[in-house]
Design a protein around this motif. Structure first.
Motif, PDB file in Angstrom:
ATOM      1  N   ALA A 144      12.456  61.000  39.450  1.00  0.00           N
ATOM      2  CA  ALA A 144      12.126  60.257  38.265  1.00  0.00           C
ATOM      3  C   ALA A 144      13.541  59.764  37.452  1.00  0.00           C
ATOM      4  O   ALA A 144      13.651  58.487  37.256  1.00  0.00           O
ATOM      5  CB  ALA A 144      11.242  60.610  37.548  1.00  0.00           C
ATOM      6  N   LYS A 145      14.245  60.817  37.446  1.00  0.00           N
ATOM      7  CA  LYS A 145      15.603  60.733  36.624  1.00  0.00           C
ATOM      8  C   LYS A 145      16.595  59.884  37.183  1.00  0.00           C
ATOM      9  O   LYS A 145      17.088  58.929  36.666  1.00  0.00           O
ATOM     10  CB  LYS A 145      16.244  62.205  36.551  1.00  0.00           C
ATOM     11  N   THR A 146      16.439  59.602  38.681  1.00  0.00           N
ATOM     12  CA  THR A 146      17.584  58.866  39.283  1.00  0.00           C
ATOM     13  C   THR A 146      16.836  57.476  39.361  1.00  0.00           C
ATOM     14  O   THR A 146      17.686  56.193  39.139  1.00  0.00           O
ATOM     15  CB  THR A 146      17.557  59.209  41.037  1.00  0.00           C
ATOM     16  N   ARG A 147      15.566  57.301  39.441  1.00  0.00           N
ATOM     17  CA  ARG A 147      15.020  55.957  39.454  1.00  0.00           C
ATOM     18  C   ARG A 147      15.264  55.221  37.920  1.00  0.00           C
ATOM     19  O   ARG A 147      15.590  54.021  37.624  1.00  0.00           O
ATOM     20  CB  ARG A 147      13.553  56.069  39.547  1.00  0.00           C
ATOM     21  N   GLU A 148      14.963  56.021  36.840  1.00  0.00           N
ATOM     22  CA  GLU A 148      15.335  55.542  35.553  1.00  0.00           C
ATOM     23  C   GLU A 148      16.534  55.200  35.356  1.00  0.00           C
ATOM     24  O   GLU A 148      16.931  53.957  34.563  1.00  0.00           O
ATOM     25  CB  GLU A 148      14.654  56.775  34.455  1.00  0.00           C
ATOM     26  N   LYS A 149      17.516  56.103  35.769  1.00  0.00           N
ATOM     27  CA  LYS A 149      18.929  55.721  35.440  1.00  0.00           C
ATOM     28  C   LYS A 149      19.360  54.310  36.420  1.00  0.00           C
ATOM     29  O   LYS A 149      19.885  53.341  35.623  1.00  0.00           O
ATOM     30  CB  LYS A 149      19.821  56.715  36.014  1.00  0.00           C
ATOM     31  N   ILE A 150      18.827  54.076  37.262  1.00  0.00           N
ATOM     32  CA  ILE A 150      19.158  53.000  38.252  1.00  0.00           C
ATOM     33  C   ILE A 150      18.439  51.759  37.364  1.00  0.00           C
ATOM     34  O   ILE A 150      19.060  50.641  37.284  1.00  0.00           O
ATOM     35  CB  ILE A 150      18.636  53.063  39.748  1.00  0.00           C
ATOM     36  N   LEU A 151      17.440  51.877  36.959  1.00  0.00           N
ATOM     37  CA  LEU A 151      16.542  50.734  36.410  1.00  0.00           C
ATOM     38  C   LEU A 151      17.306  50.482  35.157  1.00  0.00           C
ATOM     39  O   LEU A 151      17.412  49.265  34.489  1.00  0.00           O
ATOM     40  CB  LEU A 151      15.196  51.208  36.059  1.00  0.00           C
ATOM     41  N   ALA A 152      17.663  51.500  34.133  1.00  0.00           N
ATOM     42  CA  ALA A 152      18.399  51.336  32.875  1.00  0.00           C
ATOM     43  C   ALA A 152      19.688  50.612  33.368  1.00  0.00           C
ATOM     44  O   ALA A 152      19.925  49.554  32.315  1.00  0.00           O
ATOM     45  CB  ALA A 152      18.631  52.814  32.373  1.00  0.00           C
ATOM     46  N   ASP A 153      20.328  50.970  34.174  1.00  0.00           N
ATOM     47  CA  ASP A 153      21.859  50.326  34.317  1.00  0.00           C
ATOM     48  C   ASP A 153      21.416  48.991  34.700  1.00  0.00           C
ATOM     49  O   ASP A 153      22.416  47.874  34.346  1.00  0.00           O
ATOM     50  CB  ASP A 153      22.512  51.130  35.465  1.00  0.00           C
ATOM     51  N   TYR A 154      20.685  48.599  35.796  1.00  0.00           N
ATOM     52  CA  TYR A 154      20.360  47.231  36.000  1.00  0.00           C
ATOM     53  C   TYR A 154      19.850  46.432  35.040  1.00  0.00           C
ATOM     54  O   TYR A 154      20.219  45.433  34.633  1.00  0.00           O
ATOM     55  CB  TYR A 154      19.155  47.560  37.100  1.00  0.00           C
ATOM     56  N   LYS A 155      18.857  46.741  34.200  1.00  0.00           N
ATOM     57  CA  LYS A 155      18.407  46.058  33.059  1.00  0.00           C
ATOM     58  C   LYS A 155      19.703  45.819  32.123  1.00  0.00           C
ATOM     59  O   LYS A 155      19.540  44.786  31.422  1.00  0.00           O
ATOM     60  CB  LYS A 155      17.039  46.607  32.432  1.00  0.00           C
ATOM     61  N   SER A 156      20.330  46.797  31.841  1.00  0.00           N
ATOM     62  CA  SER A 156      21.406  46.675  30.920  1.00  0.00           C
ATOM     63  C   SER A 156      22.726  45.834  31.474  1.00  0.00           C
ATOM     64  O   SER A 156      23.604  45.496  30.456  1.00  0.00           O
ATOM     65  CB  SER A 156      21.869  48.003  30.308  1.00  0.00           C
ATOM     66  N   GLY A 157      22.717  45.530  32.756  1.00  0.00           N
ATOM     67  CA  GLY A 157      23.819  44.938  33.372  1.00  0.00           C
ATOM     68  C   GLY A 157      25.125  45.791  33.467  1.00  0.00           C
ATOM     69  O   GLY A 157      26.160  45.508  34.166  1.00  0.00           O
ATOM     70  N   ARG A 158      24.828  47.175  33.491  1.00  0.00           N
ATOM     71  CA  ARG A 158      25.792  48.188  33.839  1.00  0.00           C
ATOM     72  C   ARG A 158      25.718  48.386  35.266  1.00  0.00           C
ATOM     73  O   ARG A 158      25.333  49.429  35.838  1.00  0.00           O
ATOM     74  CB  ARG A 158      25.583  49.298  33.048  1.00  0.00           C
ATOM     75  N   ILE A 159      26.311  47.539  36.262  1.00  0.00           N
ATOM     76  CA  ILE A 159      26.096  47.644  37.515  1.00  0.00           C
ATOM     77  C   ILE A 159      27.300  47.943  38.312  1.00  0.00           C
ATOM     78  O   ILE A 159      28.309  47.101  37.782  1.00  0.00           O
ATOM     79  CB  ILE A 159      25.128  46.404  38.101  1.00  0.00           C
ATOM     80  N   SER A 160      27.500  48.980  38.970  1.00  0.00           N
ATOM     81  CA  SER A 160      28.634  49.410  39.881  1.00  0.00           C
ATOM     82  C   SER A 160      28.211  49.424  41.064  1.00  0.00           C
ATOM     83  O   SER A 160      27.090  49.446  41.585  1.00  0.00           O
ATOM     84  CB  SER A 160      29.141  50.771  39.082  1.00  0.00           C
ATOM     85  N   PRO A 161      29.350  49.421  41.797  1.00  0.00           N
ATOM     86  CA  PRO A 161      29.085  49.584  43.356  1.00  0.00           C
ATOM     87  C   PRO A 161      28.478  50.810  43.905  1.00  0.00           C
ATOM     88  O   PRO A 161      27.872  50.864  45.019  1.00  0.00           O
ATOM     89  CB  PRO A 161      30.487  49.323  43.833  1.00  0.00           C
ATOM     90  N   ARG A 162      28.481  51.760  42.644  1.00  0.00           N
ATOM     91  CA  ARG A 162      27.976  53.284  43.209  1.00  0.00           C
ATOM     92  C   ARG A 162      26.516  53.487  42.488  1.00  0.00           C
ATOM     93  O   ARG A 162      26.130  54.471  42.320  1.00  0.00           O
ATOM     94  CB  ARG A 162      29.134  54.173  42.530  1.00  0.00           C
ATOM     95  N   ILE A 163      25.918  52.371  41.986  1.00  0.00           N
ATOM     96  CA  ILE A 163      24.742  52.385  41.371  1.00  0.00           C
ATOM     97  C   ILE A 163      23.760  53.327  42.291  1.00  0.00           C
ATOM     98  O   ILE A 163      22.714  54.019  41.765  1.00  0.00           O
ATOM     99  CB  ILE A 163      24.193  51.061  41.069  1.00  0.00           C
ATOM    100  N   PHE A 164      23.898  53.098  43.659  1.00  0.00           N
ATOM    101  CA  PHE A 164      22.568  53.898  44.520  1.00  0.00           C
ATOM    102  C   PHE A 164      22.987  55.192  45.065  1.00  0.00           C
ATOM    103  O   PHE A 164      22.468  55.878  45.861  1.00  0.00           O
ATOM    104  CB  PHE A 164      22.042  52.855  45.491  1.00  0.00           C
ATOM    105  N   ASP A 165      24.029  55.651  44.853  1.00  0.00           N
ATOM    106  CA  ASP A 165      24.893  56.895  45.406  1.00  0.00           C
ATOM    107  C   ASP A 165      23.823  57.975  45.228  1.00  0.00           C
ATOM    108  O   ASP A 165      23.583  58.884  46.170  1.00  0.00           O
ATOM    109  CB  ASP A 165      26.113  57.069  44.708  1.00  0.00           C
ATOM    110  N   THR A 166      23.373  58.318  43.986  1.00  0.00           N
ATOM    111  CA  THR A 166      22.495  59.469  43.861  1.00  0.00           C
ATOM    112  C   THR A 166      21.326  59.411  44.806  1.00  0.00           C
ATOM    113  O   THR A 166      20.608  60.056  45.298  1.00  0.00           O
ATOM    114  CB  THR A 166      22.057  59.800  42.379  1.00  0.00           C
ATOM    115  N   ALA A 167      20.676  58.299  44.694  1.00  0.00           N
ATOM    116  CA  ALA A 167      19.271  57.660  45.425  1.00  0.00           C
ATOM    117  C   ALA A 167      19.615  57.827  46.857  1.00  0.00           C
ATOM    118  O   ALA A 167      18.712  58.324  47.432  1.00  0.00           O
ATOM    119  CB  ALA A 167      18.901  56.210  45.113  1.00  0.00           C
TER     120      ALA A 167
END
Length: 124
Positions: A56-79
């Motif tokens: 859940a923590k990983t999912r929430e972080k990805i969604l928060a970064d995505y929604k805020s526009g803080r997208i990096s090429p490493r956004i899915f590394d933890t997932a």
């Protein structure tokens, strides 16, 4: 492994792994954003078509970064790390007990469908 997962109707982990493999190489936002959006909508978002089992923590972080526009090429590394562990611990162990694995390690010619091609007369 894919054939085994298809039989189990659980290819979403492999699909996620493949769909995210190229993202760390994307440096241009015009290419990065659509790739991330596709993965988020397909595998991460609530009510997505093929949800993957990430914490859940990983999912929430990805969604928060995505929604805020803080997208990096490493956004899915933890997932991707979560999914790798999941595949290794669950489907891969079942795959090792399957007929597909037994045929693969016994040298069965399951995965080759074309005849051997002669390269006689070819210039190296």
């Amino acid at each position: 492994l894919r054939m085994h997962l298809e039989k189990e109707s659980s290819t979403e982990c492999i699909d996620f792994w493949e769909d995210t493999a190229h993202i760390p190489k994307l440096r241009c936002k015009e290419l990065l954003y659509p790739a991330v959006r596709n993965v988020v909508q397909t595998y991460i978002k609530d009510q997505c078509k093929y949800p993957v089992n990430v914490c859940a923590k990983t999912r929430e972080k990805i969604l928060a970064d995505y929604k805020s526009g803080r997208i990096s090429p490493r956004i899915f590394d933890t997932a991707r790390n979560d999914i790798f562990k999941l595949i290794k611990l669950d489907p891969f162990r079942r795959f090792q007990k399957s007929k597909y694995y037994k045929m693969m390690v016994s040298g069965a010619d399951l995965f080759v469908s074309s005849p051997i091609v002669s390269h006689e007369g070819c210039t190296p």
